[in-house]
Design an enzyme around this catalytic site. Sequence first.
Site, PDB file in Angstrom:
ATOM      1  N   HIS A 145      13.556  28.915 -10.153  1.00 22.45           N
ATOM      2  CA  HIS A 145      14.403  28.043 -10.964  1.00 22.45           C
ATOM      3  C   HIS A 145      15.885  28.152 -10.616  1.00 22.45           C
ATOM      4  CE1 HIS A 145      10.809  27.398 -13.181  1.00 22.45           C
ATOM      5  NE2 HIS A 145      11.387  26.864 -14.237  1.00 22.45           N
TER       6      HIS A 145
ATOM      7  N   ASP B 164       0.831  -1.210   0.000  1.00 22.93           N
ATOM      8  CA  ASP B 164       0.000   0.000   0.000  1.00 22.93           C
ATOM      9  C   ASP B 164       0.863   1.257   0.000  1.00 22.93           C
ATOM     10  OD1 ASP B 164      -2.563  -1.412   0.311  1.00 22.93           O
ATOM     11  OD2 ASP B 164      -1.830  -1.907   2.323  1.00 22.93           O
TER      12      ASP B 164
ATOM     13  N   ASN C 288      -3.089  -5.360   1.483  1.00 21.47           N
ATOM     14  CA  ASN C 288      -3.598  -5.805   2.793  1.00 21.47           C
ATOM     15  C   ASN C 288      -4.374  -4.699   3.509  1.00 21.47           C
ATOM     16  OD1 ASN C 288      -1.592  -4.124   3.757  1.00 21.47           O
ATOM     17  ND2 ASN C 288      -0.219  -5.791   4.353  1.00 21.47           N
TER      18      ASN C 288
ATOM     19  N   HIS D 140      21.799  24.941 -15.819  1.00 16.99           N
ATOM     20  CA  HIS D 140      21.127  26.104 -15.234  1.00 16.99           C
ATOM     21  C   HIS D 140      21.480  26.158 -13.753  1.00 16.99           C
ATOM     22  CE1 HIS D 140      19.229  25.483 -19.051  1.00 16.99           C
ATOM     23  NE2 HIS D 140      18.497  26.567 -18.940  1.00 16.99           N
TER      24      HIS D 140
ATOM     25  N   GLU E 207      10.816  13.730 -12.798  1.00 14.35           N
ATOM     26  CA  GLU E 207      12.202  13.709 -12.327  1.00 14.35           C
ATOM     27  C   GLU E 207      12.454  12.582 -11.334  1.00 14.35           C
ATOM     28  OE1 GLU E 207      10.313  16.426 -12.422  1.00 14.35           O
ATOM     29  OE2 GLU E 207      11.350  17.852 -13.738  1.00 14.35           O
TER      30      GLU E 207
ATOM     31  N   ARG F 269      24.029  27.671 -17.986  1.00 16.74           N
ATOM     32  CA  ARG F 269      23.243  28.058 -19.163  1.00 16.74           C
ATOM     33  C   ARG F 269      23.986  29.158 -19.922  1.00 16.74           C
ATOM     34  NH1 ARG F 269      19.344  32.434 -19.847  1.00 16.74           N
ATOM     35  NH2 ARG F 269      18.062  31.945 -21.662  1.00 16.74           N
TER      36      ARG F 269
END
Length: 673
Positions: free
Chosen positions: A473, A154, A184, A461, A412, A520
């Site tokens: 970000h 579960d 269960n 990045h 991810e 970046r």
Amino acid sequence: MDAVQQAESGHPGTPMALAPVIYTLWQRFLRFDPDDASWPNRDRFVLSNGHASMLLYSMLHLTGVKNPNNGEQVRSGELAVTIGDIKRFRQLDSKCPGHPEYRRTTGIEATTGPLGQGCGMSVGMAIAERWLAKHFNKPDFEVFNYDVYAFCGDGDMMEGVTSEAASIAGHLMLGNLCWIYDSNRVTIEGHTDLAFSDDVAARFLAYGWNVHRVGDANDTERIADAIETFRRSHDVPTLIIVDSHIGYGAPHKQDTNAAHGEPLGVEEIRLAKRAYGWPEDAEFLVPDGVRQHFNASIGERGRRLQKGWSELIKAYKSKYPKLSREIERLQKRELPDGWDANLPSFAADPKGLATRDSSSKVQNAIARHCPSLIGGSADLSPSTKTRLTIEAAGDFEAGKYGGRNLHFGIREHAMGTILNGLALSNIRAYGSSFLNFSDYMKAPIRLGALMELPVIYIFTHDSIGLGEDGPTHQPVEQLVALRSIPDLITLRPADANEVVEAWRVVVGLKHQPACLILTRQPLTTFDRTIYASAAGVARGAYVMADAKRGKPAVILIGTGSEVALCADAYEALNKEGVAARLVSMPSWELFEQQDQAYRDSVLPPEIKARVSVEAGSVIGWDRYVGPGGARIGMHTFGASAPIKDLMKKFGFTREAVLTAARQQLGLAKEKAA
Ligand SMILES: Cc1ncc(C[n+]2csc(CCOP(=O)(O)OP(=O)(O)O)c2C)c(N)n1
Ligand SMILES: [Mg+2]
């Protein structure tokens, strides 16, 4: 029951309830040779509900799994799990730790315990089988055709990563994957009604899986039917939902919660043994004939199949020597000769290029020679530049399993678990995303390090340098978090040539995951006739340029994009007549592996005036600049703006580095006086 009781900790209930299920699967179906637990074409079994570890240890014992002899072909004949080991369940250095640990115990396919991880890894294993089959199988030579089974509970079904993994497994139509769900309806806090009302069958049907239901975990015939149906279907993955009753201790206790995940208690065990018609006082008893019974089925079948495979591979070797060598190399995680034949080298260029771009070139150059370098991104490869563009790399898609570019979708966490599953199948797996989102896959990164898997993470990045996307970000604390994971290597190269050297380190790793931390924004490609060779990357940190005259008075330490800033400040200081040293430090972990003499040669203990510059959290930098050193870094979240404004606002300027260096020199002078 006896082992958990002896350890006075652990979960007895689920191993008891699932005994008939695992018995049926292993005894009647699993293609597994107890004499050769690492036979490449064996079926894989993953216990995602790793808290039920005693179930697995019992099977490894009863089926007589043997230890390999230091990886040699000769079997040692020694049991991987003895009754003695089982008696030492959960004790220091035991072969039977609390949760199954890969590499500690022969026959354990994956470390499990953090719920959901095993399910995710099993998807990686199933992807690996599909790729291996497509890559190596030839007419009349089915070298790879194994199935992957996982048990889950579960808890697994509630974890988000399981949903992500099931979703991609359905999409990829992994017909070699079978999960057996122990329904269960109990977890630690009590009945699942407290927190879970999904229609799991409907959910998995919607993911595109086949779903079968077995109403009673003791009904071995129905279990066998369901597994047989799975074995006959090759189109999509299968979920078998098994309704079971968890073995519960002390039902008379008021606090039933306390009974879950606890030993049953001596009296309860006696009653259970009586109910089974078992000698009530016998402990750790394996009646005569039991081991022979397992040996006659799973043992006999496994040996026969393993032997058949060995013969097949012998014939394959003479017909396809190149491919056969590749299989051997894969098993040993070895690189092919000439893997570095096409590695680029980059000419000095003040404009330079982003390390994500140089990395892309290096990665493709390596991929050309390393067919098992496969991976992808969580929907960001146009940004992370991780797509393999070499000819015939192709995409890995349902029914097109030869492609080397995986598409994880925006999943991810599942990507991290799948990478572990691929690495467990000896594929050189890589995955990529923005560094900020490494948080989403922290659990599998950690587990990969614990399992000593050489997974490659490409995180781009890597700082506020990403600019306008802003603080949601921009990573701040991610790098220090990754550095805090034991046995994980992080590398933040400063320019294109450092990227080449970083990749050299990474592909050579056999037992450690690594994270490449890339930008970046474009970075100057240093003129290596002026600055030291980038080969120093392998040692974690190196002197890129030293004081023009005499001993250095101050050391500037930078990583990644901030090395150029340090280099600017270094030049200015030397022009002023200040003896400065410039150190590039792409990897703390590699630096820590060097001997004291080397470390002291880069950071001489007597030079206390030091400045570190890194566009990430300053936490931890005192280790290298000392308690009085200056640390230029992030103390807050970033902001949304063009990069030049951000660098100014957060103090990543030549002036700031110079000011810090001068302050350091002033302090050093004061102290000397
Ligand atoms: C990610 C994670 N969270 C929490 C736990 C702690 N934990 C161990 S067992 C368990 C309950 C699991 O319930 P279920 O999967 O139904 O297993 P059962 O108790 O039925 O065997 C929990 C919460 C864990 N192992 N992993
Ligand atoms: Mg449960």
